[in-house]
Design an enzyme around this catalytic site. Structure first.
Site, PDB file in Angstrom:
ATOM      1  N   ASP A  62       0.883  -1.164   0.000  1.00  0.00           N
ATOM      2  CA  ASP A  62       0.000   0.000   0.000  1.00  0.00           C
ATOM      3  C   ASP A  62       0.919   1.211   0.000  1.00  0.00           C
ATOM      4  O   ASP A  62       1.679   1.410   0.959  1.00  0.00           O
ATOM      5  CB  ASP A  62      -0.884  -0.036   1.253  1.00  0.00           C
ATOM      6  CG  ASP A  62      -1.804   1.170   1.359  1.00  0.00           C
ATOM      7  OD1 ASP A  62      -1.561   2.189   0.667  1.00  0.00           O
ATOM      8  OD2 ASP A  62      -2.758   1.105   2.143  1.00  0.00           O
ATOM      9  N   TYR A 152      -7.119  16.250  -8.252  1.00  0.00           N
ATOM     10  CA  TYR A 152      -6.385  15.239  -9.021  1.00  0.00           C
ATOM     11  C   TYR A 152      -5.255  15.911  -9.808  1.00  0.00           C
ATOM     12  O   TYR A 152      -4.105  15.467  -9.764  1.00  0.00           O
ATOM     13  CB  TYR A 152      -7.337  14.510  -9.982  1.00  0.00           C
ATOM     14  CG  TYR A 152      -6.626  13.524 -10.883  1.00  0.00           C
ATOM     15  CD1 TYR A 152      -6.131  12.325 -10.375  1.00  0.00           C
ATOM     16  CD2 TYR A 152      -6.427  13.793 -12.246  1.00  0.00           C
ATOM     17  CE1 TYR A 152      -5.459  11.415 -11.200  1.00  0.00           C
ATOM     18  CE2 TYR A 152      -5.756  12.893 -13.071  1.00  0.00           C
ATOM     19  CZ  TYR A 152      -5.277  11.708 -12.542  1.00  0.00           C
ATOM     20  OH  TYR A 152      -4.604  10.812 -13.346  1.00  0.00           O
TER      21      TYR A 152
HETATM   22  P1  NAD Z   1      -6.700   1.670 -12.277  1.00  0.00           P
HETATM   23  O1  NAD Z   1      -7.673   2.235 -11.305  1.00  0.00           O
HETATM   24  O2  NAD Z   1      -7.084   0.481 -13.074  1.00  0.00           O
HETATM   25  O3  NAD Z   1      -5.309   1.352 -11.564  1.00  0.00           O
HETATM   26  C1  NAD Z   1      -4.809   2.078 -10.480  1.00  0.00           C
HETATM   27  C2  NAD Z   1      -4.233   1.098  -9.494  1.00  0.00           C
HETATM   28  O4  NAD Z   1      -3.681   1.793  -8.367  1.00  0.00           O
HETATM   29  C3  NAD Z   1      -5.310   0.157  -8.966  1.00  0.00           C
HETATM   30  O5  NAD Z   1      -4.874  -1.164  -9.131  1.00  0.00           O
HETATM   31  C4  NAD Z   1      -5.442   0.553  -7.520  1.00  0.00           C
HETATM   32  O6  NAD Z   1      -5.786  -0.525  -6.685  1.00  0.00           O
HETATM   33  C5  NAD Z   1      -4.035   1.058  -7.229  1.00  0.00           C
HETATM   34  N1  NAD Z   1      -3.979   1.823  -5.987  1.00  0.00           N
HETATM   35  C6  NAD Z   1      -4.831   2.795  -5.548  1.00  0.00           C
HETATM   36  N2  NAD Z   1      -4.475   3.184  -4.308  1.00  0.00           N
HETATM   37  C7  NAD Z   1      -3.382   2.448  -3.962  1.00  0.00           C
HETATM   38  C8  NAD Z   1      -2.565   2.371  -2.797  1.00  0.00           C
HETATM   39  N3  NAD Z   1      -2.808   3.144  -1.732  1.00  0.00           N
HETATM   40  N4  NAD Z   1      -1.524   1.503  -2.793  1.00  0.00           N
HETATM   41  C9  NAD Z   1      -1.279   0.714  -3.858  1.00  0.00           C
HETATM   42  N5  NAD Z   1      -2.031   0.721  -4.973  1.00  0.00           N
HETATM   43  C10 NAD Z   1      -3.065   1.576  -5.021  1.00  0.00           C
HETATM   44  O7  NAD Z   1      -6.339   2.868 -13.244  1.00  0.00           O
HETATM   45  P2  NAD Z   1      -5.075   3.101 -14.218  1.00  0.00           P
HETATM   46  O8  NAD Z   1      -5.592   3.947 -15.296  1.00  0.00           O
HETATM   47  O9  NAD Z   1      -4.391   1.845 -14.554  1.00  0.00           O
HETATM   48  O10 NAD Z   1      -4.142   4.010 -13.296  1.00  0.00           O
HETATM   49  C11 NAD Z   1      -2.744   3.858 -13.217  1.00  0.00           C
HETATM   50  C12 NAD Z   1      -2.088   5.222 -13.183  1.00  0.00           C
HETATM   51  O11 NAD Z   1      -2.329   5.861 -14.435  1.00  0.00           O
HETATM   52  C13 NAD Z   1      -2.631   6.163 -12.102  1.00  0.00           C
HETATM   53  O12 NAD Z   1      -1.544   6.815 -11.474  1.00  0.00           O
HETATM   54  C14 NAD Z   1      -3.456   7.158 -12.903  1.00  0.00           C
HETATM   55  O13 NAD Z   1      -3.530   8.409 -12.275  1.00  0.00           O
HETATM   56  C15 NAD Z   1      -2.686   7.200 -14.201  1.00  0.00           C
HETATM   57  N6  NAD Z   1      -3.441   7.717 -15.344  1.00  0.00           N
HETATM   58  C16 NAD Z   1      -4.569   7.074 -15.784  1.00  0.00           C
HETATM   59  C17 NAD Z   1      -5.281   7.598 -16.856  1.00  0.00           C
HETATM   60  C18 NAD Z   1      -6.532   6.930 -17.387  1.00  0.00           C
HETATM   61  O14 NAD Z   1      -7.260   7.550 -18.163  1.00  0.00           O
HETATM   62  N7  NAD Z   1      -6.812   5.693 -17.051  1.00  0.00           N
HETATM   63  C19 NAD Z   1      -4.845   8.780 -17.473  1.00  0.00           C
HETATM   64  C20 NAD Z   1      -3.693   9.402 -17.014  1.00  0.00           C
HETATM   65  C21 NAD Z   1      -3.003   8.858 -15.945  1.00  0.00           C
END
Ligand code: NAD
Length: 288
Positions: A62, A152
């Site tokens: 975490d 965010y």
């Molecule tokens: P997602 O929600 O599928 O994955 C995010 C992951 O982070 C999840 O598995 C979640 O359980 C984990 N997480 C959250 N809190 C946590 C904690 N305290 N400790 C450990 N893990 C934790 O979404 P994603 O799109 O795969 O996101 C990954 C990254 O990409 C993030 O940093 C997000 O901000 C970034 N991002 C996503 C997008 C999009 O459109 N999906 C766009 C730009 C940036």
């Protein structure tokens, strides 16, 4: 020698896809896929289908819990991480006036302090080795503002500052820092984010003008994700480019080009062109 890779936030989305892909490059990588909630590991296991048992290990981590970061670090058998991928993150969407201090703290804790804390834990060993890679999943929302995503964006802007500052120092230790800047990606992000839904009790005290703009924003957001979102595979390719490059760049744009709105911010630094362009893109139906 195989590269030891540790990735945060691997129970879904970009982290999961990256862990699966890197574990398949068996000649190249040993992957530690970490996740906060180990009860969610089935999805990752299903994707690797037991084929890569010897190149993939799953650890609990975490990013908001320092002890869990240190415990995961200590369970890395090789006693070193060559490539650290800080990917865990979550969103918060809605009018700013309804956001509780707790939910705002949570976003800053996961996205900003979680990323920094993770880097802190691995930095001394990387410095001692005089080599390493730190890759961070960045967002175009860390480079330009988005209405209804203030906190965010603040967390992702802050990551830009932290990483850029580190990159300047860490080149003296042969450690490369790279941000992989994503636009919309098809993941669980929209499901996992904390979002005010139209009709929520919390929105009742919000003024009608803000609500109509929020409704417009949600429509825009929905159509952007439907029409323009990338797949995690596309994002993984960019991570692989950065990982395999002998001298990686600081910033990678997953779309392959610098997005026009980001160019606009740079060429028109007083900001007014960006603000009116973004407003037009999101709210134009309102003006017609
Ligand atoms: P997602 O929600 O599928 O994955 C995010 C992951 O982070 C999840 O598995 C979640 O359980 C984990 N997480 C959250 N809190 C946590 C904690 N305290 N400790 C450990 N893990 C934790 O979404 P994603 O799109 O795969 O996101 C990954 C990254 O990409 C993030 O940093 C997000 O901000 C970034 N991002 C996503 C997008 C999009 O459109 N999906 C766009 C730009 C940036």
């Amino acid at each position: 020698d195989k590269k030891v890779v540790l990735i945060t936030g691997c129970s879904s989305g970009i982290g999961l896809s990256l862990a699966v892909r890197l574990s398949q490059v068996a000649a190249f990588c040993l992957v530690y896929a970490t996740m906060r909630n180990m009860a969610k590991k089935e999805r990752l296991l299903e994707c690797v289908k037991g084929l890569h048992k010897d190149t993939l290990d799953i650890l609990q981590m975490d990013v908001t819990d320092q002890q869990s970061i240190l415990d995961a670090r200590d369970r890395v058998v090789e006693k070193r991480v060559d490539i650290l991928v800080c990917n865990a993150g979550m969103g918060l969407m809605g009018p700013l006036e309804i956001q509780s201090l707790d939910s705002m703290r949570r976003i800053m804790e996961v996205n900003l302090l979680g990323t920094i804390q993770t880097i802190q834990a691995f930095l001394p060993d990387m410095k001692a080795q005089d080599k390493g890679r730190i890759l961070v999943t960045g967002s175009t929302g860390g480079l330009h503002g988005l209405p209804f995503n203030e906190v965010y964006c603040a967390s992702k802007f802050a990551i830009e500052g932290a990483c850029e500052s580190l990159a300047v120092l860490l080149q003296h230790f042969n450690i490369h820092v790279s941000l992989i800047e994503c636009g919309p990606v098809n993941t669980d992000f929209l499901v996992n984010l904390q979002k005010a839904e139209l009709g929520d009790a919390s929105l009742q005290k919000v003024d009608a003008h803000t609500l109509s703009l929020y409704e417009r924003y949600l429509q825009h957001c929905g159509s952007v994700f439907q029409n323009a979102a990338q797949d995690t595979e596309d994002i993984v390719k960019v991570f692989l480019d950065a990982i395999q490059s002998p001298c990686p760049a600081f910033r990678y744009f997953t779309s392959g080009v610098v997005p026009p709105l980001i160019k606009l911010k740079i060429t028109e630094p007083d900001g007014s062109r960006y603000i009116s362009a973004m407003s037009k893109i999101i709210f134009s139906a309102e003006e017609q």
